[in-house]
Scaffold this motif. Structure first.
Motif, PDB file in Angstrom:
ATOM      1  N   ARG A   1      40.605  51.998 -29.768  1.00  0.00           N
ATOM      2  CA  ARG A   1      39.965  52.964 -28.017  1.00  0.00           C
ATOM      3  C   ARG A   1      39.768  51.929 -27.262  1.00  0.00           C
ATOM      4  N   LYS A   2      39.635  51.949 -26.074  1.00  0.00           N
ATOM      5  CA  LYS A   2      39.583  51.283 -25.242  1.00  0.00           C
ATOM      6  C   LYS A   2      37.806  50.744 -24.423  1.00  0.00           C
ATOM      7  N   VAL A   3      37.709  49.725 -24.606  1.00  0.00           N
ATOM      8  CA  VAL A   3      35.763  49.720 -24.765  1.00  0.00           C
ATOM      9  C   VAL A   3      35.197  48.401 -24.320  1.00  0.00           C
ATOM     10  N   ILE A   4      34.281  48.210 -23.493  1.00  0.00           N
ATOM     11  CA  ILE A   4      33.725  47.791 -22.816  1.00  0.00           C
ATOM     12  C   ILE A   4      32.368  47.013 -23.499  1.00  0.00           C
ATOM     13  N   LEU A   5      32.875  45.252 -23.197  1.00  0.00           N
ATOM     14  CA  LEU A   5      32.437  44.403 -24.417  1.00  0.00           C
ATOM     15  C   LEU A   5      32.169  43.198 -23.083  1.00  0.00           C
ATOM     16  N   CYS A   6      30.577  43.052 -23.196  1.00  0.00           N
ATOM     17  CA  CYS A   6      29.833  41.547 -22.404  1.00  0.00           C
ATOM     18  C   CYS A   6      29.192  41.139 -23.386  1.00  0.00           C
ATOM     19  N   CYS A   7      29.782  39.991 -23.696  1.00  0.00           N
ATOM     20  CA  CYS A   7      30.321  38.877 -24.015  1.00  0.00           C
ATOM     21  C   CYS A   7      29.697  37.343 -24.013  1.00  0.00           C
ATOM     22  N   GLN A   8      29.346  36.866 -24.782  1.00  0.00           N
ATOM     23  CA  GLN A   8      29.128  35.015 -24.593  1.00  0.00           C
ATOM     24  C   GLN A   8      29.667  34.687 -24.672  1.00  0.00           C
ATOM     25  N   ILE A   9      30.654  33.522 -23.699  1.00  0.00           N
ATOM     26  CA  ILE A   9      31.736  32.830 -23.922  1.00  0.00           C
ATOM     27  C   ILE A   9      31.478  31.413 -25.072  1.00  0.00           C
ATOM     28  N   ASN A  10      32.076  31.853 -25.945  1.00  0.00           N
ATOM     29  CA  ASN A  10      32.117  30.048 -27.037  1.00  0.00           C
ATOM     30  C   ASN A  10      32.735  29.273 -26.834  1.00  0.00           C
ATOM     31  N   GLN A  11      34.701  29.562 -26.564  1.00  0.00           N
ATOM     32  CA  GLN A  11      35.577  28.658 -26.325  1.00  0.00           C
ATOM     33  C   GLN A  11      36.982  29.272 -25.861  1.00  0.00           C
ATOM     34  N   VAL A  12      37.200  28.984 -24.617  1.00  0.00           N
ATOM     35  CA  VAL A  12      38.343  28.951 -24.636  1.00  0.00           C
ATOM     36  C   VAL A  12      39.504  28.525 -24.796  1.00  0.00           C
ATOM     37  N   ASP A  13      40.499  29.149 -25.478  1.00  0.00           N
ATOM     38  CA  ASP A  13      41.664  28.644 -26.247  1.00  0.00           C
ATOM     39  C   ASP A  13      42.887  29.454 -24.813  1.00  0.00           C
ATOM     40  N   ASN A  14      43.428  28.418 -25.187  1.00  0.00           N
ATOM     41  CA  ASN A  14      44.929  29.023 -24.205  1.00  0.00           C
ATOM     42  C   ASN A  14      44.980  30.720 -24.199  1.00  0.00           C
ATOM     43  N   GLY A  15      44.768  31.558 -23.847  1.00  0.00           N
ATOM     44  CA  GLY A  15      45.491  33.170 -23.756  1.00  0.00           C
ATOM     45  C   GLY A  15      44.719  33.415 -24.520  1.00  0.00           C
ATOM     46  N   GLN A  16      43.594  33.067 -25.504  1.00  0.00           N
ATOM     47  CA  GLN A  16      42.618  33.535 -26.162  1.00  0.00           C
ATOM     48  C   GLN A  16      41.496  33.120 -26.015  1.00  0.00           C
ATOM     49  N   VAL A  17      40.137  33.663 -26.574  1.00  0.00           N
ATOM     50  CA  VAL A  17      38.778  32.974 -25.817  1.00  0.00           C
ATOM     51  C   VAL A  17      38.026  33.757 -27.206  1.00  0.00           C
ATOM     52  N   ARG A  18      37.470  32.710 -27.716  1.00  0.00           N
ATOM     53  CA  ARG A  18      36.323  33.439 -28.645  1.00  0.00           C
ATOM     54  C   ARG A  18      34.934  33.414 -28.037  1.00  0.00           C
ATOM     55  N   VAL A  19      34.522  34.793 -28.256  1.00  0.00           N
ATOM     56  CA  VAL A  19      33.048  34.724 -27.382  1.00  0.00           C
ATOM     57  C   VAL A  19      32.170  35.696 -28.828  1.00  0.00           C
ATOM     58  N   VAL A  20      31.067  35.563 -29.062  1.00  0.00           N
ATOM     59  CA  VAL A  20      29.846  36.475 -29.185  1.00  0.00           C
ATOM     60  C   VAL A  20      29.695  37.177 -28.875  1.00  0.00           C
TER      61      VAL A  20
END
Lengths: 645, 106
Positions: B19-38
């Motif tokens: 389903r479509k959701v909204i996630l507010c998060c803290q950015i850990n690392q930005v890789d190409n096209g992929q973002v790892r978040v907390v």
């Protein structure tokens, strides 16, 4: 002319707009004059009824007695109308076919009351009675009295013996009539007795009808009060009525009726009350738990019930679980509590401030299946109640107390009232269930938590520092605005911590004064650059200090609050001297005031009552102003929200 | 607008698989096209498919939950640093409580 007879089914035909070539014969009852010279009545075909309106041309017939209750009329022309969901028959041409005589009236209670001094009034009452009764067909009739002939009423229907029953002889249970009815009797005459059989239940009452009839016990009769309404003094009598379903409702009599019934109605007796208005209960003034309350009108009829059996009329006891009591703190309507006896206080007395009389009091701690306990304070006779039986019964007996008030003393506690009823080990499933649970769950008094313990805003025995506002409760400006001179005891200050914005600063006010920088005391210009305090001390360089009135607002309301120097500096963002300079310079002043608007602050509002020209008013001052740290505020709110469920 | 888009944290996200959701998060690392978040409740999620740049510490990602650890981004908004992930987590939890869910996601 053929003998007029009723034909059952005619009313239905009338409603279905059939034509009656020869007119339709109906029986008249419930005659009542309405404005002008028209008459209202109930017309019956022997099995069904329809409301009727007799045009004014028939008023004479009614007046002369020819057209009276019980008589048969042949209606030649008429019109039917639908009013709401009722059909009404407007009669334009009729003849009296048979006088009202001997035939079984379908209505009961034609007996006239004699407690109304004026003949007219009592005849009106009689009419009112019969009109209402058209509703119920086939009521059994009561013996009737015809009024003594020295009645001069010109509107009494059936003055000349309408229903034909021999008057007077069949009235064993009716109150003795005083013959000279124009004089009020010296002792208040007792209410007449009613023998009706069908009543509404109190639970059925709603405001959209006025033709109610209930049979209820007068549970409580408040002392006759007087209220000033638009200049005149109006007497009011409030009564609590209880019917055999256990439902209680409050009702009010006004003016003459109030005085009359205050004398005549007796607590504990059962009355039949007919025709009154029902309106939504005003929770502010009602001490009875009910959705509606009753307004008795001038056409309300009250009589003693023949059947005075009150065995079924016991107020339904609605036990509030102890853990839900905090929600009722401060509510006006009393609650009922029941629990296992956990602890017994000793019998003590309290001296009344008013007259130094001693009032017995005793505390009992009760606990229920919510594992919460509450202290119930019993006063007066209730304190003595079951004193012997309760000894040593901790954990073994169940106590039920009805009509108690919930207060926020020690967080949450319960106090008995005069109408509280204390029952030891009440009959019924709930009490036995409690005891079984207590013993099987192996409960003991110390396994109960007092229900008031973790409550916000606990008002305890020792509440030392009044300047610390309870941050445990969510206050808004609505609460601040709600502080009235009455709610503030003497000159005690009330502190409330709210979150609000400055909505407006009135630029026309005096915002600051000149003061001695050392102590903040006001100094007066002596001329020549010299300033002096009230005691004469000279101050070289005074500074401006704020005394600023601002309007605070939040999502619930607004309040005008005064800020002194420190707080105003925070809000305005400028020292008073700086603001004064801007004002003198002429520009930037308005902008500075505007800039102070609409920022959120955490304000502790102190409210105190003061006398102004003889009037007691509440003044709000900002005791402390802090910038809003929304994270901390958010956490506080989350904690408060958590307490709701 | 058929289904409301709920705001979620790691735990609640699991109920909205697909389903479509909204996630507010803290950015850990930005890789190409992929973002790892907390996530607000300290879970780790990878956001894929984003095109716009991620700036700052926090962001609000609107996307589809494709597996318990991954969200396919539809769009995102960069948030300022004046953001409390803990407070937000409390909001997410409260809004999903039985007593209050009607106020948020009817």
């Amino acid at each position: 002319m053929a003998t007029a007879t009723l034909t059952p089914g005619d009313v239905l035909r009338i409603k279905e707009k059939h034509d009656f070539a020869n007119g339709v014969v109906l029986r008249v009852s419930g005659l009542q004059e309405v404005n002008g010279r028209k008459h209202r009545c109930i017309l019956s075909d022997g099995s069904a009824n329809i409301r009727g309106i007799l045009a004014s041309q028939f008023a004479d017939l009614v007046g002369s007695g020819e057209l009276s209750n019980g008589c048969l009329v042949k209606i030649k022309t008429f019109v039917t109308n639908s009013v709401g969901n009722e059909d009404v028959l407007l009669v334009t041409d009729l003849t009296v076919a048979a006088p009202g005589n001997g035939s079984q009236p379908m209505e009961a209670d034609i007996a006239l009351t004699c407690h109304n001094a004026t003949p007219e009034a009592s005849s009106k009452l009689a009419e009112g009675k019969t009109a209402g009764l058209g509703h119920w067909a086939k009521e059994n009739s009561t013996p009737m009295l015809s009024p003594p002939t020295d009645f001069k009423a010109n509107k009494t229907p059936g003055q000349s013996g309408p229903t034909g029953r021999t008057p007077m002889s069949l009235t064993p249970m009716v109150t003795p009539l005083s013959i000279s009815m124009e004089k009020t009797s010296l002792t208040p005459p007792s209410l007449r007795i009613s023998d009706r059989k069908s009543y509404h239940k109190i639970a059925q009452l709603h405001p959209y009808d006025s033709n109610w009839c209930i049979k209820a016990k007068l549970e409580r009769k408040a002392p006759l009060r007087s209220m000033n309404i638009r200049g005149s003094d109006v007497k009011i009598l409030t009564v609590d009525l209880l019917d055999d379903t256990g439902q209680m409702v409050q009702g009010t009599f006004w003016r003459g009726a109030a005085e009359r019934f205050a004398e005549q109605m007796v607590e504990g007796k059962v009355y039949v009350i007919h025709k009154f208005k029902v309106k939504p209960a005003d929770k502010k003034y009602s001490s009875v738990k009910a959705d509606y309350q009753i307004d008795f009108t001038d056409s309300t009829d009250v009589s003693e019930a023949a059947d005075q059996d009150t065995s079924a009329m016991n107020a339904a006891v609605e036990i509030t679980p102890i853990d839900l009591l905090p929600r009722r703190v401060g509510a006006r309507a009393p609650v009922d509590v029941m629990g296992v006896v956990l602890a017994l206080g000793s019998l003590g007395t309290v001296k009344r401030k008013a007259d130094s009389s001693e009032l017995p009091r005793r505390d009992v701690t009760l606990g229920d299946m919510s594992c919460k306990s509450v202290v119930v304070t019993l006063w007066g006779d209730n304190a003595h109640a079951f004193a012997a039986q309760l000894e040593g019964q901790e954990g073994k007996a169940v106590l039920q107390v009805t009509h108690v008030r919930v207060t926020d003393f020690n967080g949450c506690s319960v106090s008995s009232l005069t109408k509280s009823v204390v029952t030891l080990n009440p009959a019924g499933h709930a009490a036995t269930q409690l005891l079984t649970w207590y013993s099987t769950a192996d409960m003991s008094p110390d396994r109960f938590t007092p229900v008031g313990q973790d409550l916000p805003g606990t008002r305890g025995i020792s509440n030392g520092n009044g300047a610390v506002p309870s941050r445990e409760r969510f206050f808004t400006l609505k609460d601040v605005a709600g502080v009235t001179p009455e709610s503030l005891l003497d000159d005690k200050a009330n502190f409330q911590a709210v979150t609000a914005c400055v909505a407006m600063i009135n630029s026309e006010q005096q915002m600051y004064y000149l003061a001695n920088p050392e102590n903040g005391r006001k100094v007066v210009d002596q001329g020549g650059g010299q300033y002096a305090e009230a005691d004469g001390r000279v101050v070289e360089r005074p500074e401006h200090r704020y005394v600023l009135s601002v309007k605070l607002a939040d999502h619930t309301g607004e309040a005008v609050v005064q800020l002194f120097n420190k707080e105003a500096e925070a809000v305005v963002g400028l020292k008073a001297d700086e603001l004064a300079a801007l004002k003198d310079a002429g520009s930037g002043f308005a902008a500075a005031l505007r800039a102070a608007q609409w920022r959120p602050w955490s304000v502790v509002v102190m409210s105190k009552a003061r006398e102004y020209n003889g009037e007691r008013r509440v003044r709000h001052t900002a005791h402390k102003v802090d910038t809003l740290d929304w994270v901390t505020e958010g956490q506080r709110l989350i904690a408060l929200i958590g307490k709701y469920h | 607008m058929d289904d409301p888009t709920p705001r979620v944290n790691f735990e609640i996200m699991q109920r909205y698989h697909g389903r479509k959701v909204i996630l507010c998060c803290q950015i850990n690392q930005v890789d190409n096209g992929q973002v790892r978040v907390v996530t607000p409740d300290k879970g780790e999620v990878t956001v894929v498919g984003g095109t716009a740049p991620y700036e700052g510490r926090f962001a609000e990602v609107v996307g589809t939950v494709i597996n318990p650890n991954t969200v396919q981004e539809i769009e995102h908004t960069n948030l300022s640093d004046n953001f409390s992930l803990d407070m937000y987590n409390e909001l997410v939890k409260l809004s999903h409580k039985d007593a209050y869910i009607g106020m948020f996601y009817a």
